[in-house]
Write a protein that holds these residues in place. Structure first.
Motif, PDB file in Angstrom:
ATOM      1  N   UNK A 106      42.391  47.864  32.332  1.00 64.69           N
ATOM      2  CA  UNK A 106      41.255  48.476  33.025  1.00 64.69           C
ATOM      3  C   UNK A 106      41.647  48.941  34.421  1.00 64.69           C
ATOM      4  N   UNK A 107      42.587  48.239  35.050  1.00 65.57           N
ATOM      5  CA  UNK A 107      43.052  48.635  36.373  1.00 65.57           C
ATOM      6  C   UNK A 107      43.745  49.987  36.362  1.00 65.57           C
ATOM      7  N   UNK A 131      43.030  55.947  37.590  1.00 64.39           N
ATOM      8  CA  UNK A 131      42.908  57.358  37.208  1.00 64.39           C
ATOM      9  C   UNK A 131      41.531  57.898  37.578  1.00 64.39           C
ATOM     10  N   UNK A 132      40.496  57.094  37.377  1.00 64.49           N
ATOM     11  CA  UNK A 132      39.142  57.511  37.764  1.00 64.49           C
ATOM     12  C   UNK A 132      39.060  57.669  39.276  1.00 64.49           C
ATOM     13  N   UNK A 133      39.627  56.719  40.014  1.00 58.74           N
ATOM     14  CA  UNK A 133      39.621  56.789  41.472  1.00 58.74           C
ATOM     15  C   UNK A 133      40.344  58.039  41.961  1.00 58.74           C
ATOM     16  N   UNK A 183      42.078  40.072  38.021  1.00 53.09           N
ATOM     17  CA  UNK A 183      41.396  40.899  39.010  1.00 53.09           C
ATOM     18  C   UNK A 183      42.325  41.325  40.127  1.00 53.09           C
ATOM     19  N   UNK A 184      43.164  40.408  40.574  1.00 49.34           N
ATOM     20  CA  UNK A 184      44.147  40.759  41.615  1.00 49.34           C
ATOM     21  C   UNK A 184      45.144  41.780  41.069  1.00 49.34           C
ATOM     22  N   UNK A 185      45.643  41.535  39.870  1.00 45.58           N
ATOM     23  CA  UNK A 185      46.581  42.477  39.251  1.00 45.58           C
ATOM     24  C   UNK A 185      45.920  43.841  39.034  1.00 45.58           C
ATOM     25  N   UNK A 186      44.691  43.850  38.552  1.00 45.14           N
ATOM     26  CA  UNK A 186      43.974  45.106  38.309  1.00 45.14           C
ATOM     27  C   UNK A 186      43.730  45.864  39.607  1.00 45.14           C
TER      28      UNK A 186
END
Length: 177
Positions: free
Chosen positions: A18-19, A24-26, A94-97
């Motif tokens: 998801x990250x 890509x969305x960002x 979450x940190x990795x993402x």
């Protein structure tokens, strides 16, 4: 023990995937800051009053924060059997993402990038690279994921708690348990 490790690994790998998508969305949504090419070939910020640098931080925080809330909720509903490994996976994943979102967004440019700036005639204005200026937004994904997971668990725990009905009085007033 193997099931707990698998629950942790699946959570971390799902958030990592998801990250990359979030990066890509960002990259596709965020405006680029205008930079001016000097005679020496270096670039300087063309418009010091630009809001594009702040917008990059804001879009990053919105995208990763929303995904953090989504991941925290999905993890709580689907990981009821392995709460601790899933919670630890949310934190590590979450940190990795968050870092994968930053890396993907700054490495790949999605869509046509245009910039607008007031420049003198003959000055070349180019879009700048996407970057974060407020590094504190990197914690939005893991913080909101773990926080929402904890909020859901706390509400669920309170609902089933004997503390909800003090003195042994049930929901119908006067009824002893």
């Amino acid at each position: 023990m193997a099931r707990e490790v698998r629950a942790f690994a699946v959570t971390v790998l799902t958030l990592a995937a998801l990250g990359v998508a979030a990066g890509l969305v960002w990259s596709g949504l965020t405006p680029r800051a205008p930079y001016q090419v000097t005679e020496q070939g270096t670039t300087v910020l063309a418009d010091p009053a630009t809001q594009a640098l702040i917008a990059a931080d804001g879009w990053y925080a919105v995208i990763t924060g929303a995904l953090g809330l989504l991941c925290g909720g999905v993890a709580w509903f689907s990981g009821r059997q392995w709460m601790l490994p899933v919670l630890l996976g949310l934190c590590a994943g979450g940190v990795l993402a968050a870092f994968l979102t930053l890396w993907t967004g700054t490495t790949f440019t999605i869509g046509a990038v245009t910039v607008e700036a007031a420049a003198a005639p003959g000055v070349k204005v180019v879009p700048g690279a996407l970057r974060l200026t407020a590094s504190g937004v990197l914690v939005s994904w893991p913080l909101l994921a773990v926080g929402f997971f904890g909020l859901l668990e706390g509400m669920h725990g309170y609902r089933e708690s004997p503390l909800r009905h003090p003195y042994g009085i049930g929901p119908d007033l006067g009824e002893r348990r």
